[in-house]
Design a protein around this motif. Structure first.
Motif, mmCIF file in Angstrom:
data_model
loop_
_atom_site.group_PDB
_atom_site.id
_atom_site.type_symbol
_atom_site.label_atom_id
_atom_site.label_comp_id
_atom_site.label_asym_id
_atom_site.label_seq_id
_atom_site.Cartn_x
_atom_site.Cartn_y
_atom_site.Cartn_z
ATOM 1 N N SER A 194 -41.834 42.162 -34.357
ATOM 2 C CA SER A 194 -42.662 43.130 -33.625
ATOM 3 C C SER A 194 -41.794 44.288 -33.126
ATOM 4 N N SER A 195 -40.564 43.992 -32.681
ATOM 5 C CA SER A 195 -39.684 45.084 -32.250
ATOM 6 C C SER A 195 -39.307 45.967 -33.434
ATOM 7 N N ARG A 198 -42.762 52.119 -36.816
ATOM 8 C CA ARG A 198 -43.895 52.974 -36.397
ATOM 9 C C ARG A 198 -43.391 54.292 -35.843
ATOM 10 N N ASP A 199 -42.390 54.232 -34.950
ATOM 11 C CA ASP A 199 -41.865 55.452 -34.339
ATOM 12 C C ASP A 199 -41.216 56.352 -35.379
ATOM 13 N N ASN A 213 -42.195 48.184 -34.295
ATOM 14 C CA ASN A 213 -42.291 49.316 -33.365
ATOM 15 C C ASN A 213 -41.336 50.434 -33.767
ATOM 16 N N GLU A 262 -46.568 50.548 -40.149
ATOM 17 C CA GLU A 262 -45.577 49.497 -39.864
ATOM 18 C C GLU A 262 -46.138 48.088 -40.069
#
Ligand SMILES: [Zn+2]
Length: 196
Positions: free
Chosen positions: A185-186, A192-193, A189, A163
């Protein structure tokens, strides 16, 4: 360091990530390759358009405007969550940004503050323009945010990136404010998930 994927692969990975993709005109061959290099690619850049209306937004991103010829990105993500492919190859979206940011993206490390405009970003980033006025009030529908997550993840998955290879225009070029209305950043995340 990676060569750009082919246009066909780009279309394929977006669809494989569950996206609804709209192919616009001669998108596969619509680019700015005659103006400079395309690749190696190192990441994905997210933008907002400062436009209203999906059809108009897609058209502007395909054609560009006086002083900034299109394509202005590769994919336009409209509020309904569809991805409209308007170009492929070098596109006028990233402009000049910070070489230290590029090094951090390549290393997938925490981003430094962008404070220089010394590096050609159009060469190194896939670009997604997202339909939004960018005034901090225009909403970002859930379908659109999910499409941003999926589109960025699709490219990362293909290249084996994580990410941290996904940045906002405002993290690249001093003075830019896009995207505005959610935090990168959100979004990282979420990417990434999704990549887990
Ligand atoms: Zn931008």
């Amino acid at each position: 360091m990676a060569p750009p994927m082919s246009a066909s692969a780009f279309l394929r990975v977006l669809k494989a990530e569950g996206l609804t993709v709209v192919e616009v005109g001669d998108w596969r061959d619509h680019n700015r390759n005659h103006k400079g290099p395309w690749g190696p690619v190192h990441g994905v850049m997210i933008h907002h358009t400062v436009t209203k209306g999906s059809a108009r937004t897609v058209e502007i991103c395909r054609k560009g405007y006086a002083g900034l010829p299109g394509p202005l990105c590769h994919g336009v993500i409209t509020k309904d969550g569809r991805v409209h492919l308007v170009g492929y190859g070098r596109a006028n979206h990233a402009g000049l940004g910070d070489d230290e940011v590029l090094r951090a993206v390549i290393a997938e490390k925490r981003l430094p503050k962008d404070n220089e405009q010394n590096t050609d970003g159009n060469r190194h980033f896939y670009g997604f323009e997202c339909e939004n006025l960018g005034d901090g009030e225009d909403p970002w529908p859930a379908a659109q945010l999910e499409a941003i997550e999926r589109a960025a993840a699709a490219v990362c998955r293909h290249h084996g990136w994580n990410e941290r290879s996904v940045i906002g225009h405002k993290e690249w070029q001093p003075g830019k404010v896009d995207p505005r209305g959610f935090t990168m950043s959100s979004m990282r995340n979420r990417i990434r998930d999704r990549l887990k």
